[in-house]
Motif scaffolding. Sequence first.
Motif, PDB file in Angstrom:
ATOM      1  N   ARG A 228       0.973  -0.695   0.179  1.00 46.00           N
ATOM      2  CA  ARG A 228      -0.130   0.270  -0.097  1.00 46.00           C
ATOM      3  C   ARG A 228       0.577   0.803   0.075  1.00 46.00           C
ATOM      4  O   ARG A 228       0.343   2.048  -0.428  1.00 46.00           O
ATOM      5  CB  ARG A 228      -0.574  -0.106   1.162  1.00 46.00           C
ATOM      6  CG  ARG A 228      -1.828   1.219   1.565  1.00 46.00           C
ATOM      7  CD  ARG A 228      -3.015   0.661   0.543  1.00 46.00           C
ATOM      8  NE  ARG A 228      -4.229   1.739   1.186  1.00 46.00           N
ATOM      9  CZ  ARG A 228      -5.117   2.204   0.197  1.00 46.00           C
ATOM     10  NH1 ARG A 228      -5.342   1.611  -0.928  1.00 46.00           N
ATOM     11  NH2 ARG A 228      -6.237   2.720   0.703  1.00 46.00           N
ATOM     12  N   ARG A 229       1.421   1.007   1.246  1.00 43.53           N
ATOM     13  CA  ARG A 229       2.656   2.087   0.288  1.00 43.53           C
ATOM     14  C   ARG A 229       3.800   2.403  -0.501  1.00 43.53           C
ATOM     15  O   ARG A 229       3.201   3.675  -1.175  1.00 43.53           O
ATOM     16  CB  ARG A 229       3.738   2.480   1.869  1.00 43.53           C
ATOM     17  CG  ARG A 229       4.577   3.664   1.961  1.00 43.53           C
ATOM     18  CD  ARG A 229       5.757   3.586   3.318  1.00 43.53           C
ATOM     19  NE  ARG A 229       5.666   2.030   4.319  1.00 43.53           N
ATOM     20  CZ  ARG A 229       6.458   1.512   4.515  1.00 43.53           C
ATOM     21  NH1 ARG A 229       7.941   1.798   4.502  1.00 43.53           N
ATOM     22  NH2 ARG A 229       6.508   0.517   5.064  1.00 43.53           N
ATOM     23  N   ASP A 230       3.786   0.830  -1.171  1.00 44.11           N
ATOM     24  CA  ASP A 230       4.275   1.347  -2.369  1.00 44.11           C
ATOM     25  C   ASP A 230       3.156   2.052  -3.465  1.00 44.11           C
ATOM     26  O   ASP A 230       4.579   2.721  -3.853  1.00 44.11           O
ATOM     27  CB  ASP A 230       5.370   0.206  -3.097  1.00 44.11           C
ATOM     28  CG  ASP A 230       5.810  -0.496  -2.507  1.00 44.11           C
ATOM     29  OD1 ASP A 230       7.000   0.367  -1.606  1.00 44.11           O
ATOM     30  OD2 ASP A 230       6.708  -1.863  -2.194  1.00 44.11           O
ATOM     31  N   GLU A 231       2.091   1.936  -3.607  1.00 49.79           N
ATOM     32  CA  GLU A 231       0.893   2.300  -4.988  1.00 49.79           C
ATOM     33  C   GLU A 231       1.045   4.205  -4.146  1.00 49.79           C
ATOM     34  O   GLU A 231       1.188   4.668  -5.432  1.00 49.79           O
ATOM     35  CB  GLU A 231      -0.002   2.129  -4.292  1.00 49.79           C
ATOM     36  CG  GLU A 231       0.080  -0.268  -4.460  1.00 49.79           C
ATOM     37  CD  GLU A 231      -1.457  -0.803  -4.030  1.00 49.79           C
ATOM     38  OE1 GLU A 231      -2.343   0.282  -4.004  1.00 49.79           O
ATOM     39  OE2 GLU A 231      -1.428  -2.134  -4.508  1.00 49.79           O
ATOM     40  N   CYS A 232       1.062   4.063  -3.023  1.00 54.69           N
ATOM     41  CA  CYS A 232       0.799   5.865  -2.610  1.00 54.69           C
ATOM     42  C   CYS A 232       2.159   6.143  -3.092  1.00 54.69           C
ATOM     43  O   CYS A 232       1.768   7.516  -3.927  1.00 54.69           O
ATOM     44  CB  CYS A 232       0.423   5.837  -0.920  1.00 54.69           C
ATOM     45  SG  CYS A 232      -0.934   4.964  -0.917  1.00 54.69           S
ATOM     46  N   GLU A 233       3.317   5.819  -2.603  1.00 55.96           N
ATOM     47  CA  GLU A 233       4.788   6.289  -3.539  1.00 55.96           C
ATOM     48  C   GLU A 233       4.261   6.588  -4.570  1.00 55.96           C
ATOM     49  O   GLU A 233       4.685   7.809  -5.665  1.00 55.96           O
ATOM     50  CB  GLU A 233       5.781   6.081  -2.971  1.00 55.96           C
ATOM     51  CG  GLU A 233       6.245   5.988  -1.220  1.00 55.96           C
ATOM     52  CD  GLU A 233       7.478   5.383  -0.536  1.00 55.96           C
ATOM     53  OE1 GLU A 233       8.141   4.848  -1.577  1.00 55.96           O
ATOM     54  OE2 GLU A 233       8.169   5.309   0.512  1.00 55.96           O
TER      55      GLU A 233
ATOM     56  N   ASP B  83      -9.858   5.350  -2.680  1.00 58.28           N
ATOM     57  CA  ASP B  83     -10.032   5.221  -2.527  1.00 58.28           C
ATOM     58  C   ASP B  83      -9.064   5.461  -0.828  1.00 58.28           C
ATOM     59  O   ASP B  83      -9.276   5.349   0.333  1.00 58.28           O
ATOM     60  CB  ASP B  83      -9.011   3.744  -1.774  1.00 58.28           C
ATOM     61  CG  ASP B  83     -10.318   2.762  -2.838  1.00 58.28           C
ATOM     62  OD1 ASP B  83     -11.999   3.519  -2.979  1.00 58.28           O
ATOM     63  OD2 ASP B  83     -10.056   1.928  -3.026  1.00 58.28           O
ATOM     64  N   CYS B  84      -7.355   6.326  -1.084  1.00 60.21           N
ATOM     65  CA  CYS B  84      -6.731   6.625  -0.530  1.00 60.21           C
ATOM     66  C   CYS B  84      -6.882   7.932   0.058  1.00 60.21           C
ATOM     67  O   CYS B  84      -6.913   8.607  -0.875  1.00 60.21           O
ATOM     68  CB  CYS B  84      -5.370   6.358  -0.898  1.00 60.21           C
ATOM     69  SG  CYS B  84      -3.685   6.401   0.276  1.00 60.21           S
ATOM     70  N   LYS B  85      -7.054   8.680   1.533  1.00 59.17           N
ATOM     71  CA  LYS B  85      -7.233   9.829   1.890  1.00 59.17           C
ATOM     72  C   LYS B  85      -5.750  10.194   2.060  1.00 59.17           C
ATOM     73  O   LYS B  85      -6.063  11.489   1.584  1.00 59.17           O
ATOM     74  CB  LYS B  85      -7.507   9.103   3.989  1.00 59.17           C
ATOM     75  CG  LYS B  85      -8.036  10.886   3.731  1.00 59.17           C
ATOM     76  CD  LYS B  85      -8.424  11.277   5.082  1.00 59.17           C
ATOM     77  CE  LYS B  85      -8.437  12.311   6.037  1.00 59.17           C
ATOM     78  NZ  LYS B  85      -8.884  12.470   7.290  1.00 59.17           N
ATOM     79  N   SER B  86      -4.713   9.705   2.076  1.00 54.53           N
ATOM     80  CA  SER B  86      -3.440  10.334   2.438  1.00 54.53           C
ATOM     81  C   SER B  86      -2.428  10.425   0.684  1.00 54.53           C
ATOM     82  O   SER B  86      -2.333  12.006   0.798  1.00 54.53           O
ATOM     83  CB  SER B  86      -2.177   8.954   3.022  1.00 54.53           C
ATOM     84  OG  SER B  86      -1.763   8.494   2.145  1.00 54.53           O
TER      85      SER B  86
END
Length: 171
Positions: A8-13, A49-52
Motif C-alpha cells: 500500500r505504501r509503495d502504491e502511494c509513493e 480510496d486513499c485519503k493520504s
Amino acid sequence: MRNLVNRRRDECERLQDLLESSATESARCGSVEELVKSLPAEGRVHFADCKSCREALQDMRASREMLLGAIAPAKDGGPWFAKRVLLAIAARERELAFPVSPWSMVPRFASRLAWASAIVLLAGSTWLYQKATPVPAKQPAAASSPEYLFEAPAPPMNQDDVLISMAERNR
C-alpha cells in the motif's frame, strides 16, 4: 499483513510521484480533477480510496500555488552569453599562465611587510626608551649650600701645581 502495508505504501509513493511529474509537465494545471484524469485507471481507483494520497495532492497544489509568484523565471543571457563566458574563462587562464613578475608579489606581501615593520618599530622604540641615560654627577652637599653658591669651583690640579702649593705653604 506486513506485505500488504508495504504494498500500500509503495502504491502511494508511486502515485504521488506520478502526480508530481504530471503537475510538473503541465505547470499551470487547472484543477485536481485534471491531474487525476491524467493518471492511469488503477491510479484513479487508488486515489479515490486513499485519503493520504488526496491530502498529499492538496498539499502539493497549495505549495505550488504559494511558490508560483515567488519564483522569477530565469532570464536568457542573450545569443552571445555563452561566447562572453568562454572569453572570460580564456582571459583568466591566460592571466594565470603568465610568469609571475616580482612586482606582482608586492601587493601579496604588503600586509605582512606592514606588520613586520610595525613590530620592528615597536621593539626599537622600546629598546631606545629603556636604554640608560648618563646621569649628571651630583654636587656635594656642601657645594649646594648658600655659602658656596657664588664661588667658582677650583680647577683640577696636576702634579706640578701640587708641588708648587706645598712649597708655598712651607715658606
